[in-house]
Design an enzyme around this catalytic site. Structure first.
Site, PDB file in Angstrom:
ATOM      1  N   SER A  10     -10.001  -1.880  -8.733  1.00  0.00           N
ATOM      2  CA  SER A  10     -10.104  -1.944 -10.197  1.00  0.00           C
ATOM      3  C   SER A  10      -9.455  -3.208 -10.753  1.00  0.00           C
ATOM      4  O   SER A  10      -9.603  -3.514 -11.939  1.00  0.00           O
ATOM      5  CB  SER A  10      -9.458  -0.705 -10.822  1.00  0.00           C
ATOM      6  OG  SER A  10      -8.096  -0.637 -10.456  1.00  0.00           O
ATOM      7  N   VAL A  60      -6.341   6.965  -1.732  1.00  0.00           N
ATOM      8  CA  VAL A  60      -6.772   6.649  -0.360  1.00  0.00           C
ATOM      9  C   VAL A  60      -5.664   6.836   0.669  1.00  0.00           C
ATOM     10  O   VAL A  60      -5.840   6.493   1.842  1.00  0.00           O
ATOM     11  CB  VAL A  60      -7.392   5.238  -0.251  1.00  0.00           C
ATOM     12  CG1 VAL A  60      -8.705   5.168  -1.008  1.00  0.00           C
ATOM     13  CG2 VAL A  60      -6.425   4.152  -0.708  1.00  0.00           C
ATOM     14  N   TYR A 152       7.404  -4.251   4.287  1.00  0.00           N
ATOM     15  CA  TYR A 152       6.030  -4.693   4.022  1.00  0.00           C
ATOM     16  C   TYR A 152       5.489  -5.493   5.217  1.00  0.00           C
ATOM     17  O   TYR A 152       4.372  -5.249   5.688  1.00  0.00           O
ATOM     18  CB  TYR A 152       6.019  -5.548   2.750  1.00  0.00           C
ATOM     19  CG  TYR A 152       4.686  -6.147   2.379  1.00  0.00           C
ATOM     20  CD1 TYR A 152       3.671  -5.354   1.830  1.00  0.00           C
ATOM     21  CD2 TYR A 152       4.427  -7.509   2.552  1.00  0.00           C
ATOM     22  CE1 TYR A 152       2.445  -5.916   1.465  1.00  0.00           C
ATOM     23  CE2 TYR A 152       3.212  -8.072   2.191  1.00  0.00           C
ATOM     24  CZ  TYR A 152       2.225  -7.265   1.648  1.00  0.00           C
ATOM     25  OH  TYR A 152       1.021  -7.823   1.294  1.00  0.00           O
ATOM     26  N   LYS A 156       2.305  -4.566   7.604  1.00  0.00           N
ATOM     27  CA  LYS A 156       1.155  -5.479   7.694  1.00  0.00           C
ATOM     28  C   LYS A 156       0.915  -5.924   9.145  1.00  0.00           C
ATOM     29  O   LYS A 156      -0.226  -6.140   9.556  1.00  0.00           O
ATOM     30  CB  LYS A 156       1.364  -6.691   6.777  1.00  0.00           C
ATOM     31  CG  LYS A 156       1.166  -6.384   5.288  1.00  0.00           C
ATOM     32  CD  LYS A 156      -0.285  -6.002   4.989  1.00  0.00           C
ATOM     33  CE  LYS A 156      -0.601  -5.958   3.513  1.00  0.00           C
ATOM     34  NZ  LYS A 156      -1.973  -5.464   3.226  1.00  0.00           N
TER      35      LYS A 156
END
Ligand SMILES: NC(=O)c1ccc[n+]([C@@H]2O[C@H](COP(=O)([O-])OP(=O)(O)OC[C@H]3O[C@@H](n4cnc5c(N)ncnc54)[C@H](O)[C@@H]3O)[C@@H](O)[C@H]2O)c1
Length: 245
Positions: A10, A60, A152, A156
């Protein structure tokens, strides 16, 4: 051409990836949570440009929600040929000495759990299509190793590891799995970041400027296209040379 599902589409990079895939002829499922109005704006923009898209609300990171999302997309648009796990939650900086297990779980939720749920839900349909494309959105952070970003960066790095193993396991099914690793690409959520902070990063970019969402979307579009048919298990870093590996 088929159907592409982009999560967290979005705003930010996801919105631009959705626009670009639609311009290439994919019918795009614009997943969002919670910004319905923003998602509808992306869908309307795609329609105005002559493309096809629909907005689908789903968390999700939730197994039942992902199963329902994939069923809805397949029911409304058709089988999914391209999956782009892009959604992210907040990415707070925290000194390593303060990072707890929950901080790791918060990141693994988006970069290990969610891609895994999505992959498992879409691959049966890709199998029926005779193949498909999974294009993960990773990060340069595992190589950049910026202080404060250990949770993070670790998540990743795990996402890249999944990419490689999935590429081996899904290759025989005709499904390629690759990862686009963006550098720092200013998007809406960076609106409050100090100009000096951005400038300090920019100074170390060999190409001398910040990247744009369109430059990430271009590489995603390549990996989603037939032109990348013999490329799998790869990472393409898109950061103007900020890190090199
Ligand atoms: N922008 C950058 O500088 C940059 C750099 C490297 C990597 N990335 C990666 O690119 C991807 C997109 O990042 P962005 O900068 O566009 O972020 P963003 O915050 O603009 O977009 C993420 C979207 O995901 C949505 N989302 C959050 N939780 C969700 C959930 N549970 N289910 C569905 N959607 C959810 C958010 O509402 C948001 O719209 C992320 O994977 C991020 O780690 C971004």
């Amino acid at each position: 051409m088929g159907v592409a599902l982009v999560t967290g589409a979005s705003r930010g990079l996801g919105a631009q990836i959705a626009r670009r895939l639609a311009a290439d002829g994919w019918a795009v499922a614009v997943n969002y949570l919670p910004d319905r109005a923003d998602a509808e704006r992306v869908v309307a923009g795609i329609a105005e440009a002559g493309g096809r898209a629909e907005a689908f609300r789903a968390d999700v990171t939730d197994e039942a929600a992902v199963a329902a999302l994939v069923a809805q997309v397949e029911g409304r648009l058709g089988p999914i040929g391209v999956l782009v796990p892009n959604a992210t939650g907040p990415q707070p900086a925290k000194p390593a000495l303060e990072v707890g297990w929950q901080d790791h779980l918060d990141q693994l939720l988006f970069f290990v759990k969610s891609p895994t749920l999505l992959m498992r839900a879409v691959v049966p349909g890709m199998r029926r299509l005779g193949g498909g494309r999974i294009v993960q959105i990773g990060s340069e952070m595992p190589e950049r190793a910026a202080p404060g970003m250990s949770a993070y960066a670790a998540a990743k790095a795990a996402q890249m590891s999944l990419t490689r193993t999935w590429a081996r396991e899904l290759g025989p099914l005709g499904v390629t799995v690759n990862l686009v690793a963006p550098g720092w690409i200013p998007v809406e959520r960076h609106a409050d970041v100090a100009v000096e902070h951005i400038e300090a990063y920019r100074r170390d970019v060999p190409l001398g400027r910040m990247g744009t969402p369109a430059e990430i979307a271009d590489v995603v579009a390549f990996l989603a296209s037939a032109d990348s048919r013999f490329v799998t298990g790869e990472r393409i870093t898109v950061n103007g040379g900020y890190t090199m590996d």
